[in-house]
Design a protein around this motif. Structure first.
Motif, PDB file in Angstrom:
ATOM      1  N   VAL A  93      51.729  29.739  33.803  1.00  0.00           N
ATOM      2  CA  VAL A  93      51.276  30.184  35.131  1.00  0.00           C
ATOM      3  C   VAL A  93      50.092  29.368  35.626  1.00  0.00           C
ATOM      4  O   VAL A  93      49.750  29.435  36.802  1.00  0.00           O
ATOM      5  CB  VAL A  93      50.939  31.691  35.180  1.00  0.00           C
ATOM      6  N   ASP A  94      49.466  28.590  34.739  1.00  0.00           N
ATOM      7  CA  ASP A  94      48.366  27.726  35.164  1.00  0.00           C
ATOM      8  C   ASP A  94      48.854  26.417  35.775  1.00  0.00           C
ATOM      9  O   ASP A  94      48.047  25.618  36.260  1.00  0.00           O
ATOM     10  CB  ASP A  94      47.434  27.437  33.980  1.00  0.00           C
ATOM     11  N   ASP A  95      50.159  26.207  35.778  1.00  0.00           N
ATOM     12  CA  ASP A  95      50.746  25.023  36.399  1.00  0.00           C
ATOM     13  C   ASP A  95      50.313  24.949  37.863  1.00  0.00           C
ATOM     14  O   ASP A  95      50.290  25.966  38.568  1.00  0.00           O
ATOM     15  CB  ASP A  95      52.278  25.104  36.300  1.00  0.00           C
ATOM     16  N   ALA A  96      49.965  23.760  38.326  1.00  0.00           N
ATOM     17  CA  ALA A  96      49.455  23.576  39.692  1.00  0.00           C
ATOM     18  C   ALA A  96      50.439  24.086  40.750  1.00  0.00           C
ATOM     19  O   ALA A  96      50.024  24.681  41.754  1.00  0.00           O
ATOM     20  CB  ALA A  96      49.125  22.105  39.937  1.00  0.00           C
ATOM     21  N   HIS A  97      51.727  23.884  40.535  1.00  0.00           N
ATOM     22  CA  HIS A  97      52.726  24.328  41.517  1.00  0.00           C
ATOM     23  C   HIS A  97      52.770  25.851  41.604  1.00  0.00           C
ATOM     24  O   HIS A  97      52.841  26.417  42.696  1.00  0.00           O
ATOM     25  CB  HIS A  97      54.103  23.765  41.178  1.00  0.00           C
ATOM     26  N   VAL A  98      52.700  26.526  40.474  1.00  0.00           N
ATOM     27  CA  VAL A  98      52.713  27.994  40.456  1.00  0.00           C
ATOM     28  C   VAL A  98      51.467  28.525  41.154  1.00  0.00           C
ATOM     29  O   VAL A  98      51.544  29.456  41.971  1.00  0.00           O
ATOM     30  CB  VAL A  98      52.820  28.530  39.008  1.00  0.00           C
ATOM     31  N   GLN A  99      50.316  27.936  40.873  1.00  0.00           N
ATOM     32  CA  GLN A  99      49.074  28.369  41.522  1.00  0.00           C
ATOM     33  C   GLN A  99      49.132  28.116  43.038  1.00  0.00           C
ATOM     34  O   GLN A  99      48.678  28.933  43.838  1.00  0.00           O
ATOM     35  CB  GLN A  99      47.861  27.663  40.900  1.00  0.00           C
ATOM     36  N   GLU A 100      49.748  27.013  43.428  1.00  0.00           N
ATOM     37  CA  GLU A 100      49.876  26.702  44.859  1.00  0.00           C
ATOM     38  C   GLU A 100      50.780  27.706  45.553  1.00  0.00           C
ATOM     39  O   GLU A 100      50.516  28.117  46.686  1.00  0.00           O
ATOM     40  CB  GLU A 100      50.405  25.268  45.018  1.00  0.00           C
ATOM     41  N   ILE A 101      51.851  28.126  44.900  1.00  0.00           N
ATOM     42  CA  ILE A 101      52.737  29.138  45.476  1.00  0.00           C
ATOM     43  C   ILE A 101      51.973  30.451  45.651  1.00  0.00           C
ATOM     44  O   ILE A 101      52.107  31.132  46.665  1.00  0.00           O
ATOM     45  CB  ILE A 101      53.996  29.340  44.604  1.00  0.00           C
ATOM     46  N   GLY A 102      51.152  30.809  44.673  1.00  0.00           N
ATOM     47  CA  GLY A 102      50.338  32.019  44.787  1.00  0.00           C
ATOM     48  C   GLY A 102      49.359  31.938  45.945  1.00  0.00           C
ATOM     49  O   GLY A 102      49.208  32.899  46.719  1.00  0.00           O
ATOM     50  N   ALA A 103      48.692  30.802  46.103  1.00  0.00           N
ATOM     51  CA  ALA A 103      47.761  30.611  47.223  1.00  0.00           C
ATOM     52  C   ALA A 103      48.501  30.688  48.548  1.00  0.00           C
ATOM     53  O   ALA A 103      48.016  31.288  49.524  1.00  0.00           O
ATOM     54  CB  ALA A 103      47.037  29.275  47.083  1.00  0.00           C
ATOM     55  N   TRP A 104      49.690  30.102  48.598  1.00  0.00           N
ATOM     56  CA  TRP A 104      50.494  30.148  49.818  1.00  0.00           C
ATOM     57  C   TRP A 104      50.889  31.595  50.138  1.00  0.00           C
ATOM     58  O   TRP A 104      50.853  32.002  51.301  1.00  0.00           O
ATOM     59  CB  TRP A 104      51.742  29.278  49.648  1.00  0.00           C
TER      60      TRP A 104
ATOM     61  N   TYR B 161      60.155  33.635  42.814  1.00  0.00           N
ATOM     62  CA  TYR B 161      58.986  33.824  41.963  1.00  0.00           C
ATOM     63  C   TYR B 161      58.468  35.232  42.173  1.00  0.00           C
ATOM     64  O   TYR B 161      58.241  35.646  43.308  1.00  0.00           O
ATOM     65  CB  TYR B 161      57.868  32.833  42.327  1.00  0.00           C
ATOM     66  N   ARG B 162      58.270  35.963  41.101  1.00  0.00           N
ATOM     67  CA  ARG B 162      57.648  37.284  41.153  1.00  0.00           C
ATOM     68  C   ARG B 162      56.295  37.098  40.455  1.00  0.00           C
ATOM     69  O   ARG B 162      56.229  36.948  39.242  1.00  0.00           O
ATOM     70  CB  ARG B 162      58.517  38.306  40.437  1.00  0.00           C
ATOM     71  N   LEU B 163      55.235  37.082  41.267  1.00  0.00           N
ATOM     72  CA  LEU B 163      53.916  36.703  40.768  1.00  0.00           C
ATOM     73  C   LEU B 163      52.936  37.865  40.761  1.00  0.00           C
ATOM     74  O   LEU B 163      52.950  38.705  41.659  1.00  0.00           O
ATOM     75  CB  LEU B 163      53.331  35.586  41.651  1.00  0.00           C
ATOM     76  N   ARG B 164      52.057  37.870  39.767  1.00  0.00           N
ATOM     77  CA  ARG B 164      50.891  38.760  39.751  1.00  0.00           C
ATOM     78  C   ARG B 164      49.720  37.896  40.200  1.00  0.00           C
ATOM     79  O   ARG B 164      49.388  36.910  39.544  1.00  0.00           O
ATOM     80  CB  ARG B 164      50.644  39.333  38.363  1.00  0.00           C
ATOM     81  N   ILE B 165      49.135  38.277  41.323  1.00  0.00           N
ATOM     82  CA  ILE B 165      48.085  37.473  41.936  1.00  0.00           C
ATOM     83  C   ILE B 165      46.790  38.272  41.973  1.00  0.00           C
ATOM     84  O   ILE B 165      46.774  39.415  42.422  1.00  0.00           O
ATOM     85  CB  ILE B 165      48.475  37.066  43.370  1.00  0.00           C
TER      86      ILE B 165
ATOM     87  N   VAL C  88      58.155  35.440  46.137  1.00  0.00           N
ATOM     88  CA  VAL C  88      58.292  34.262  47.004  1.00  0.00           C
ATOM     89  C   VAL C  88      59.603  33.569  46.660  1.00  0.00           C
ATOM     90  O   VAL C  88      59.920  33.360  45.481  1.00  0.00           O
ATOM     91  CB  VAL C  88      57.119  33.282  46.797  1.00  0.00           C
ATOM     92  N   TYR C  89      60.347  33.216  47.699  1.00  0.00           N
ATOM     93  CA  TYR C  89      61.563  32.416  47.528  1.00  0.00           C
ATOM     94  C   TYR C  89      61.227  30.986  47.925  1.00  0.00           C
ATOM     95  O   TYR C  89      60.602  30.747  48.961  1.00  0.00           O
ATOM     96  CB  TYR C  89      62.689  32.942  48.417  1.00  0.00           C
ATOM     97  N   GLU C  90      61.631  30.035  47.091  1.00  0.00           N
ATOM     98  CA  GLU C  90      61.379  28.622  47.399  1.00  0.00           C
ATOM     99  C   GLU C  90      62.633  27.800  47.132  1.00  0.00           C
ATOM    100  O   GLU C  90      63.276  27.950  46.095  1.00  0.00           O
ATOM    101  CB  GLU C  90      60.233  28.088  46.549  1.00  0.00           C
ATOM    102  N   GLN C  91      62.941  26.946  48.085  1.00  0.00           N
ATOM    103  CA  GLN C  91      64.034  25.987  47.927  1.00  0.00           C
ATOM    104  C   GLN C  91      63.449  24.622  48.272  1.00  0.00           C
ATOM    105  O   GLN C  91      63.173  24.326  49.446  1.00  0.00           O
ATOM    106  CB  GLN C  91      65.198  26.342  48.844  1.00  0.00           C
TER     107      GLN C  91
END
Length: 119
Positions: A39-50, A81-85, A101-104
Motif C-alpha cells: 500500500v506504500d506504492d506511489a500509485h496506490v497512494q496517488e489513487i488515495g489522494a485522488w 481498489y477498496r482503500l482504507r484512507i 475507486v475504479y481505474e482503467q
C-alpha cells in the motif's frame, strides 16, 4: 517400449503438476478481491489522494489526504481498489475512510464509486 517410457514420464510430470497445485494455497480467486501487497506504492497512494480530492469536490468538507493505510484490489475490465484512507478533518483529527475507486489505465478512466467513514 519407447512409447511406454514417454507415457510414464508424461504421467509423472502431470502428477507433479497436480500435486504442486494442490499444495499451493489459493490466496486470490480470479475476479475476486485480493490484498494490495504494497500500500506504500506511489500509485496506490496517488489513487488515495485522488479519491480524497474527488470527495472534496462533492462534499466540500475540507478533508486533507494523509495516506492509504490498507486496501484490496479486484481485477475487472480495469482495477477496482477498496482503500482504507487516513485523512485529516477540519478539527485536525485523523479519521479513517473507506473508498472504492475504479481505474482503467488504457482509457485513462478513474471513478470514485464510494467514499464513507470507516466502521
Amino acid at each position: 517400449m519407447r512409447t511406454s517410457s514417454l507415457l510414464l514420464v508424461a504421467i509423472a510430470v502431470a502428477a507433479a503438476v497436480v500435486f504442486a497445485a494442490a499444495a499451493t494455497p489459493v490466496t486470490e480467486i480470479l475476479g475476486g478481491w485480493g490484498v494490495i501487497p504494497d500500500v506504500d506504492d506511489a500509485h496506490v497512494q496517488e489513487i488515495g489522494a485522488w479519491a480524497v480530492a474527488e470527495h472534496i469536490k462533492r462534499a466540500n468538507d475540507g478533508l486533507r489526504f494523509g495516506r492509504v493505510s490498507g486496501g484490496e484490489e479486484q481485477v475487472v475490465s480495469g482495477v477496482n481498489y477498496r482503500l482504507r484512507i487516513v485523512a485529516v478533518n477540519l478539527a485536525g483529527q485523523n479519521v479513517t475512510y473507506s473508498a472504492v475507486v475504479y481505474e482503467q489505465i488504457w482509457t485513462n478512466t478513474r471513478r470514485l464509486l464510494s467514499f464513507d467513514r470507516a466502521k
